[in-house]
Design a protein around this motif. Structure first.
Motif, PDB file in Angstrom:
ATOM      1  N   THR A 304      19.543  19.028 -21.948  1.00  0.00           N
ATOM      2  CA  THR A 304      20.411  19.107 -20.771  1.00  0.00           C
ATOM      3  C   THR A 304      21.887  18.993 -21.123  1.00  0.00           C
ATOM      4  OG1 THR A 304      20.096  16.728 -20.399  1.00  0.00           O
ATOM      5  CG2 THR A 304      18.641  18.242 -19.211  1.00  0.00           C
ATOM      6  N   ALA A 305      22.218  18.182 -22.131  1.00  0.00           N
ATOM      7  CA  ALA A 305      23.623  18.057 -22.527  1.00  0.00           C
ATOM      8  C   ALA A 305      24.135  19.381 -23.078  1.00  0.00           C
ATOM      9  CB  ALA A 305      23.783  16.949 -23.566  1.00  0.00           C
ATOM     10  N   ALA A 306      23.315  20.039 -23.876  1.00  0.00           N
ATOM     11  CA  ALA A 306      23.708  21.336 -24.425  1.00  0.00           C
ATOM     12  C   ALA A 306      23.824  22.376 -23.317  1.00  0.00           C
ATOM     13  CB  ALA A 306      22.697  21.783 -25.477  1.00  0.00           C
ATOM     14  N   ALA A 307      22.915  22.336 -22.351  1.00  0.00           N
ATOM     15  CA  ALA A 307      22.961  23.295 -21.246  1.00  0.00           C
ATOM     16  C   ALA A 307      24.245  23.142 -20.441  1.00  0.00           C
ATOM     17  CB  ALA A 307      21.744  23.111 -20.342  1.00  0.00           C
ATOM     18  N   ALA A 308      24.641  21.898 -20.179  1.00  0.00           N
ATOM     19  CA  ALA A 308      25.871  21.664 -19.420  1.00  0.00           C
ATOM     20  C   ALA A 308      27.086  22.158 -20.191  1.00  0.00           C
ATOM     21  CB  ALA A 308      26.008  20.179 -19.100  1.00  0.00           C
ATOM     22  N   ALA A 309      27.101  21.910 -21.503  1.00  0.00           N
ATOM     23  CA  ALA A 309      28.221  22.368 -22.328  1.00  0.00           C
ATOM     24  C   ALA A 309      28.263  23.890 -22.389  1.00  0.00           C
ATOM     25  CB  ALA A 309      28.108  21.780 -23.733  1.00  0.00           C
ATOM     26  N   ALA A 310      27.096  24.525 -22.450  1.00  0.00           N
ATOM     27  CA  ALA A 310      27.035  25.988 -22.484  1.00  0.00           C
ATOM     28  C   ALA A 310      27.568  26.584 -21.189  1.00  0.00           C
ATOM     29  CB  ALA A 310      25.599  26.443 -22.724  1.00  0.00           C
ATOM     30  N   ALA A 311      27.251  25.962 -20.064  1.00  0.00           N
ATOM     31  CA  ALA A 311      27.746  26.456 -18.777  1.00  0.00           C
ATOM     32  C   ALA A 311      29.267  26.360 -18.714  1.00  0.00           C
ATOM     33  CB  ALA A 311      27.109  25.673 -17.636  1.00  0.00           C
ATOM     34  N   LYS A 312      29.820  25.240 -19.196  1.00  0.00           N
ATOM     35  CA  LYS A 312      31.277  25.084 -19.204  1.00  0.00           C
ATOM     36  C   LYS A 312      31.933  26.134 -20.096  1.00  0.00           C
ATOM     37  CE  LYS A 312      33.122  21.067 -19.703  1.00  0.00           C
ATOM     38  NZ  LYS A 312      33.425  19.725 -20.277  1.00  0.00           N
ATOM     39  N   ALA A 313      31.322  26.386 -21.249  1.00  0.00           N
ATOM     40  CA  ALA A 313      31.868  27.394 -22.156  1.00  0.00           C
ATOM     41  C   ALA A 313      31.817  28.779 -21.518  1.00  0.00           C
ATOM     42  CB  ALA A 313      31.087  27.387 -23.472  1.00  0.00           C
ATOM     43  N   ALA A 314      30.713  29.088 -20.847  1.00  0.00           N
ATOM     44  CA  ALA A 314      30.570  30.398 -20.212  1.00  0.00           C
ATOM     45  C   ALA A 314      31.612  30.604 -19.120  1.00  0.00           C
ATOM     46  CB  ALA A 314      29.160  30.541 -19.635  1.00  0.00           C
TER      47      ALA A 314
END
Length: 550
Positions: A304-314
């Motif tokens: 979940t931490a990686a998913a949240a960071a990926a969304a911010k990057a996108a």
């Protein structure tokens, strides 16, 4: 008065916060893939490339695979690359014959293996065999990939420019070919030694003071820290994470990925962007896209931490994507889907378009960051615009309108008050738009529009300068009460009345814009001023004079 609800809203909405949207917004990935496909000529970006630029075509191919591009497009890259492949993995500026780039060989092979029909031979060269021949078996560097450089028919050890990114592609390609092969295992194991204790992977192997490869002594990342040879590198770390994921079941690999992921997330900036390491430290879409892609794949596995960071990057990448809205046309209007490298690139292209040398930069940025947009969150909530106030607004003042309920990173065209302008939604799917209200009393309507054609609007009732009509009797007996009438107000406008400089009454105007004040005049005889002030006392006021008599 200022309305807080949208006058018109259309378009479907999703519930939940952007980072938790049930499905991503497909538009940025789709339009980016369309633009990138349009840049291909015979399967190669721009139609030709060399050892320094061919890798971008492979990046484009990998991104288009992630975007679900038609097989004809992706396979077209595979076949088209045959015409330029040797110039990439057999660079001609090192020698006329016999020189091979290990990193380019590995990257080409990894791309070929990802095609619907895997392709491991390019321009007649068996890349599996070639790559295996470039894996060292020397005891001190066993598993390290090495460029083979030949100058004048003689080997040139100083011409080895292989690096850790190439090592990662080699580890991925050899694992895909045969996970149990000696080369696959040794290349992977040497790659793991290039991770420092903090969790990052460095870009360069050990070298001497002249940057020539040094294959003596310790070769691991941590041993190079003291000598300044192990600079942290976000791009390398992101690439290694993504390419090692298929091997995550191996304990050493799984642990390395976790450490690298934790380090990488800690490098993400508050706005969602990433820099690219010591040679490219500023925020850019290439680095942000590479990191977002890797973190997104981890997120898809339940992190979940990686998913949240990926969304911010996108979101940050999407903010730099051309997707202009009707009413706010500029020189990027015809380049929908293209992704600019950074803020400056987008600003320049909005004014001048994507021309000249800038075209290659936009191709490179789009190829490198497009895949991350598969994690771009969709919009949530109701699309609307608010002026964040109640009552009237003052002409000449700045009102901060809030547009919300749009997709994070989406472009919005704002018009109706002042010149039309293009704004970009932030990570929450909202954006604050400061607007200076024109002079004069009027009902001003601010309209916003998004790419889908949906619009939302809000009316702001503005009060401009006005001399109010204040009517008081010419004479009033002392000790009596006087009735003063104030005209020229707007309905429900706040008003106060002073007598001899002291407030005596306050309230709001009636539906006809009139306010009546009744108050005692006191016992002192003589002239006295009666003044009335509207909601904005400095620009809406009036006065009269009465005489108190015996």
């Amino acid at each position: 008065m200022i309305a807080s609800a949208a006058l018109a809203v259309s378009g479907a909405t999703l519930l939940g916060s952007p980072a938790q949207a049930a499905t991503p917004d497909p538009r940025p990935l789709a339009v980016g893939a369309t633009w990138l496909t349009g840049q291909l000529v015979n399967g190669v970006l721009g139609g030709t490339c060399d050892q320094y630029t061919c890798g971008v075509t492979l990046d484009a191919g990998s991104a288009l695979i992630e975007a679900g591009a038609p097989a004809s497009v992706v396979n077209g890259i595979g076949s088209g690359f045959d015409a330029v492949a040797k110039g990439y993995f057999q660079p001609g500026d090192i020698t006329t014959t016999g020189s091979y780039s290990a990193g380019a060989t590995a990257k080409t092979l990894a791309f070929g293996q990802s095609l619907g029909t895997p392709k491991t031979t390019f321009d007649g060269v068996d890349l599996v065999a070639r790559l295996k021949s470039l894996v060292s078996v020397a005891p001190n560097i066993a598993g390290r990939i090495e460029d083979k450089a030949v100058v004048g028919g003689n080997p040139d050890p100083s011409g080895d420019y292989a690096n850790v990114v190439g090592q990662a592609f080699a580890a991925a390609a050899l694992f895909t070919d045969n996970p149990a092969s000696a080369e696959a295992i040794s290349v992977r194991d040497f790659l793991l030694t290039q991770q420092c204790d903090d969790g990052f992977f460095r870009l360069f192997y050990k070298s001497d003071e002249n940057f020539a490869p040094d294959k003596t002594g310790p070769q691991d990342c941590q041993s190079g820290v003291a000598a300044g040879q192990s600079a942290p590198d976000e791009d390398t770390t992101s690439t290694v994470i993504r390419l090692l994921l298929p091997q995550r079941a191996t304990p050493a690999v799984g642990g390395a990925i976790t450490d690298a992921k934790n380090w990488l997330i800690a490098q993400q900036r508050a706005d969602g962007s990433f820099g690219g390491g010591q040679f490219n430290p500023d925020s850019n879409t290439n680095s942000t896209g590479v990191a977002g892609w890797a973190l997104g794949e981890l997120g898809a596995l339940g992190d979940t931490a990686a998913a949240a960071a990926a969304a911010k990057a996108a979101v940050w990448v999407r903010q730099h994507q051309a997707d202009e809205v009707t009413g706010c046309a500029n020189q990027l209007t015809g380049a929908t889907g293209a992704i600019g490298l950074n803020d400056g690139a987008v600003t320049t292209a909005r004014a001048n378009g994507i021309t000249g040398p800038a075209a290659a930069q936009w191709q490179r940025a789009t190829a490198g960051s497009l895949a991350s947009l598969q994690y771009a969150p969709a919009k949530v909530g109701t699309y609307k615009v608010d002026d964040n106030a109640s009552g009237y607004a003052k002409a000449g003042s700045t009102v901060k309108y809030t547009v919300s309920g749009v997709a994070p990173g989406e472009k919005v065209c704002v018009s109706g008050i002042g010149a039309a302008r293009r704004v970009v939604a932030g990570p929450s799917g909202s954006v604050v738009v400061p607007v200076v209200l024109p002079a004069g009393t009027a009902n001003r309507v601010l309209t916003t529009r998004v790419q889908s054609g949906s619009s939302a609007a809000v009316q702001t009732d503005v009060l401009g300068a006005r001399t109010l009509g204040v009517v008081a009797p010419a004479k009033v007996k002392r000790g009596k009460k006087v009735t003063v009438t104030v005209r020229g107000l707007k309905p429900a406008e706040r008003v106060r009345v002073t007598y001899k400089g002291v407030k005596v009454r306050a309230g709001i105007a009636n539906p006809n814009g009139v306010f009546v004040a009744r108050f005692p005049v006191g016992r002192k005889v003589g002239k006295a001023a009666v003044r009335a002030y509207g909601q904005f006392a400095d620009i809406r006021k009036g006065s009269d004079v009465l005489r108190v008599v015996r």
